[in-house]
Enzyme design. Sequence first.
Site, PDB file in Angstrom:
ATOM      1  N   ASP A 154      -3.036  -2.648  18.942  1.00 10.02           N
ATOM      2  CA  ASP A 154      -2.864  -1.560  19.907  1.00 10.02           C
ATOM      3  C   ASP A 154      -1.794  -2.013  20.886  1.00 10.02           C
ATOM      4  O   ASP A 154      -2.060  -2.715  21.859  1.00 10.02           O
ATOM      5  CB  ASP A 154      -4.197  -1.301  20.624  1.00 10.02           C
ATOM      6  CG  ASP A 154      -4.160  -0.069  21.508  1.00 10.02           C
ATOM      7  OD1 ASP A 154      -3.120   0.166  22.143  1.00 10.02           O
ATOM      8  OD2 ASP A 154      -5.169   0.646  21.579  1.00 10.02           O
ATOM      9  N   ILE A 155      -0.557  -1.601  20.613  1.00  9.49           N
ATOM     10  CA  ILE A 155       0.586  -2.149  21.336  1.00  9.49           C
ATOM     11  C   ILE A 155       1.014  -1.168  22.431  1.00  9.49           C
ATOM     12  O   ILE A 155       1.449  -0.049  22.142  1.00  9.49           O
ATOM     13  CB  ILE A 155       1.729  -2.535  20.371  1.00  9.49           C
ATOM     14  CG1 ILE A 155       2.917  -3.114  21.126  1.00  9.49           C
ATOM     15  CG2 ILE A 155       2.117  -1.409  19.442  1.00  9.49           C
ATOM     16  CD1 ILE A 155       3.940  -3.801  20.228  1.00  9.49           C
ATOM     17  N   GLU A 156       0.841  -1.612  23.669  1.00  9.91           N
ATOM     18  CA  GLU A 156       1.080  -0.744  24.825  1.00  9.91           C
ATOM     19  C   GLU A 156       1.758  -1.513  25.955  1.00  9.91           C
ATOM     20  O   GLU A 156       1.888  -2.730  25.920  1.00  9.91           O
ATOM     21  CB  GLU A 156      -0.245  -0.164  25.337  1.00  9.91           C
ATOM     22  CG  GLU A 156      -1.041   0.633  24.319  1.00  9.91           C
ATOM     23  CD  GLU A 156      -2.260   1.290  24.955  1.00  9.91           C
ATOM     24  OE1 GLU A 156      -2.081   2.012  25.955  1.00  9.91           O
ATOM     25  OE2 GLU A 156      -3.376   1.075  24.447  1.00  9.91           O
ATOM     26  N   ASN A 157       2.146  -0.753  26.972  1.00 11.86           N
ATOM     27  CA  ASN A 157       2.603  -1.290  28.247  1.00 11.86           C
ATOM     28  C   ASN A 157       3.768  -2.265  28.051  1.00 11.86           C
ATOM     29  O   ASN A 157       4.715  -1.962  27.346  1.00 11.86           O
ATOM     30  CB  ASN A 157       1.417  -1.919  28.980  1.00 11.86           C
ATOM     31  CG  ASN A 157       1.616  -2.000  30.478  1.00 11.86           C
ATOM     32  OD1 ASN A 157       2.691  -1.717  30.995  1.00 11.86           O
ATOM     33  ND2 ASN A 157       0.583  -2.405  31.183  1.00 11.86           N
TER      34      ASN A 157
END
Length: 336
Positions: A154-157
């Site tokens: 879950d690749i975020e920010n």
Amino acid sequence: MHQALRPPRPGTVLAALLGLTLSLLFTVSPTSHAATARPLAAPGMAVAPYEYLGWGSPQNPTSVMAATGVKWFTLAFILSDGSCNPKWDGSRPLTGGDDQAKIKAIRAAGGDVVVSVGGWSGAKLGEKCSSAAALAGAYQKVISAYGLKALDIDIENTEWSNATVRQRVIDALKTVKANNSGLKTVITFGSTTGGPDSTGVDMIKRGADSGLANDVWCIMPFDFGGGATTMGTLTTQAMEGLKAKVKSAYGYGDATAYAHIGLSSMNGKTDDSGERVRVADFKTMLAYAQQHHIGRLTYWAVNRDRACGSGSDGDSCSGVTQQPYDYLKVFAQYTG
């Protein structure tokens, strides 16, 4: 495949024709980056709702299984402990604690887990690990700790906004897929109403150009802005945009492209003021998934799949009127 051919007689002719039929259905052009459709292995794995055990008053997973029929969970989140070392929420050990005990209980009840790495908050392994090899080693610790069949990134920010880190994630996933036969990988990221934004398109293209046979490219179709209310329709619209980008990057046919995309919605009140994802929207998403046989149909999160009581916050309830697990009971109907 929905329906097998029926040759005039059984035996070896039937086996040969079935093999040929499967080959014709799932083989893509020689110029594509991947040869076959590789959707998630089981419907339960495709649904696998998120549950985060470290906060949000988590329900006992086996109780959720008994109440809804769901078999798989996506457990969140693995983060950096400040170095290139994975821990639950960056602080709890992989083994010997309650997280491992919960996984064992899920499996004892006939289920299994996807483990999710990343999320919005906290220190990210993709940034703390200085190379793809080191990052692959961190991912491998998680895979080996639980004998995982599937891993969600879950690749975020900040991890998402850095092109060097995005490539590092791609390369690390190539390594762990090569070293763990049959491991399914999911890459989850945000979306616009039209599908992936320019960063999302870049991520998909990097995957294709690097030869990453990623199993599911999964968008989070919420926080669109403007208090969007037609979330079921907007989600299917975003999914069509995702499908087009994955199809183009990998050279897939339509059916194969659908098998490689997924959605992770958010039940009830989202982070965007005024935006609501209702049970009716989940039914729209289910119908879309059933029509196109997408690779993943999940949501954030089990913790929130209940009405709010006095003093409850957005991590532990949906913010809308509902009965417990109303949302999960919709997605649990998905059979791939």
